[in-house]
Design an enzyme around this catalytic site. Structure first.
Site, short mmCIF file in Angstrom:
data_model
loop_
_atom_site.label_atom_id
_atom_site.label_comp_id
_atom_site.label_asym_id
_atom_site.label_seq_id
_atom_site.Cartn_x
_atom_site.Cartn_y
_atom_site.Cartn_z
N ASP A 143 0.85 -1.20 0.00
CA ASP A 143 0.00 0.00 0.00
C ASP A 143 0.89 1.25 0.00
O ASP A 143 1.80 1.36 0.82
CB ASP A 143 -0.86 -0.06 1.28
CG ASP A 143 -1.94 1.00 1.34
OD1 ASP A 143 -2.38 1.47 0.27
OD2 ASP A 143 -2.35 1.34 2.47
N HIS A 144 0.63 2.17 -0.90
CA HIS A 144 1.42 3.42 -1.00
C HIS A 144 2.92 3.17 -1.16
O HIS A 144 3.74 3.75 -0.43
CB HIS A 144 1.18 4.32 0.23
CG HIS A 144 -0.21 4.86 0.30
ND1 HIS A 144 -0.65 5.88 -0.51
CD2 HIS A 144 -1.27 4.50 1.07
CE1 HIS A 144 -1.93 6.11 -0.24
NE2 HIS A 144 -2.34 5.30 0.72
N ASN B 56 -9.93 0.81 1.19
CA ASN B 56 -8.83 0.71 2.16
C ASN B 56 -9.31 1.19 3.51
O ASN B 56 -9.85 2.30 3.63
CB ASN B 56 -7.65 1.58 1.71
CG ASN B 56 -6.85 0.93 0.61
OD1 ASN B 56 -7.28 -0.03 0.00
ND2 ASN B 56 -5.68 1.47 0.36
P1 13P Z 1 -7.92 4.89 6.99
O1 13P Z 1 -6.77 4.62 7.93
O2 13P Z 1 -8.38 6.31 7.01
O3 13P Z 1 -9.02 3.93 7.17
O4 13P Z 1 -7.35 4.68 5.52
C1 13P Z 1 -6.63 3.54 5.20
C2 13P Z 1 -5.99 3.69 3.87
O5 13P Z 1 -6.48 4.40 3.01
C3 13P Z 1 -4.75 2.95 3.63
O6 13P Z 1 -4.22 3.22 2.38
#
Ligand code: 13P
Length: 282
Positions: free
Chosen positions: A81-82, A231
């Site tokens: 993620d990211h 997410n």
């Molecule tokens: P939240 O932590 O706001 O639920 O978002 C999670 C997210 O977007 C991880 O990429």
């Protein structure tokens, strides 16, 4: 079982639902997500975010996530993620992740296209899936926006069409009013952005980041318009924290850490099941 994210999102598109992407910031959060998935009989995406490197680095989280996914009774995709750079994404792919996100949303547009396309070429060679981000959810959304309005950060449909074609991504994270973390005011989503981007990208699966803190209706409306991956992390982690606080109050002396971990897993998994129910429209 460990699966590809691509088929999972294709099934979600056919069924008109969304799949949850739940973050592994600790062993407990990963175990909570697997338990929720098995109890609900629902697939999900287990993901590691760069911001969580400080709690559990990818070098340790990666093998752990892959083991949990392979042993799970339900389909689990393992996703970065990211991803902050091309080498970061390649590292996760080399570990065996079935999906990576390259987040070039803060880069100049052409640089984002180039780097995302590079990650996509390698990922596809390996049979893995790629998510990218266009438009952004800067942290200043939570405080002063200065000269900017939230809409200035929203994903532009015509740019998304060009981006999707030139990069070959399998899923696109878009900006339409959600933010990461805790909402200071009630979120107001621009749902028409989802519809327009979906139409411009020929139905590319769209991803909603910042899935915490929305109403059930927000989720339903976003899914109806084309969101296929949500997410979610922060509010689940808060549920875990609250359970630990209650336990510490009940047993102020002699509390052992493994009982703290169990309380956190129970609470986070119950919260993830609540979210899964909404995403599956059950
Ligand atoms: P939240 O932590 O706001 O639920 O978002 C999670 C997210 O977007 C991880 O990429």
């Amino acid at each position: 079982m460990l699966v590809s994210m691509k088929e999972m999102l294709a099934d979600a598109a056919k069924g008109g639902y969304a799949v949850g992407g739940f973050n592994c910031a600790s062993l407990e959060s990963a175990m909570a997500a697997v338990r929720a998935s098995e109890e609900m009989g629902m697939p999900f995406i287990l993901q590691h975010a760069t911001v969580h490197e400080q709690y559990l680095p990818l070098s340790i989280a990666g093998p752990l996530m892959l083991r949990l996914a392979k042993d799970a009774k339900t389909p689990v995709a393992v996703h970065l993620d990211h991803g902050s750079s091309v080498p970061h994404c390649l590292r996760a792919l080399a570990m065996g992740f079935t999906s990576v996100m390259f987040d070039g949303s803060t880069l100049p547009y052409e640089e984002n296209v180039e780097a995302t396309a590079q990650v996509a070429r390698t990922a596809h060679e390996l049979g893995a899936t790629v998510e990218a981000e266009l438009g952004s959810m800067p942290s200043n959304f939570r405080g002063e926006l200065g000269d900017y309005a939230p809409e200035d950060f929203y994903t532009k449909p015509e740019e998304a069409a060009d981006f999707a074609e030139r990069t070959g991504v399998d899923a696109l994270a878009i900006s339409f009013g959600t933010v990461h973390g805790i909402y200071k005011t009630t979120p107001k989503l621009s749902l028409d952005v989802i519809e327009k981007v979906r139409a411009a990208t020929n139905g590319l699966p769209l991803v909603m980041h910042g899935g915490s803190g929305l109403s059930d209706e927000d989720y339903r409306e976003a899914i109806a318009r084309g969101i296929r991956k949500v997410n979610y992390y922060t509010y689940g982690a808060i549920a875990g924290g609250r359970a630990v606080y209650d336990l510490v109050k009940r047993i102020p002396d002699g509390l052992q850490f493994h009982d703290v971990a169990v309380a956190a897993i129970d609470a986070m998994s119950a919260d993830i099941m609540r979210v899964m129910r909404i995403l599956a429209r059950k």
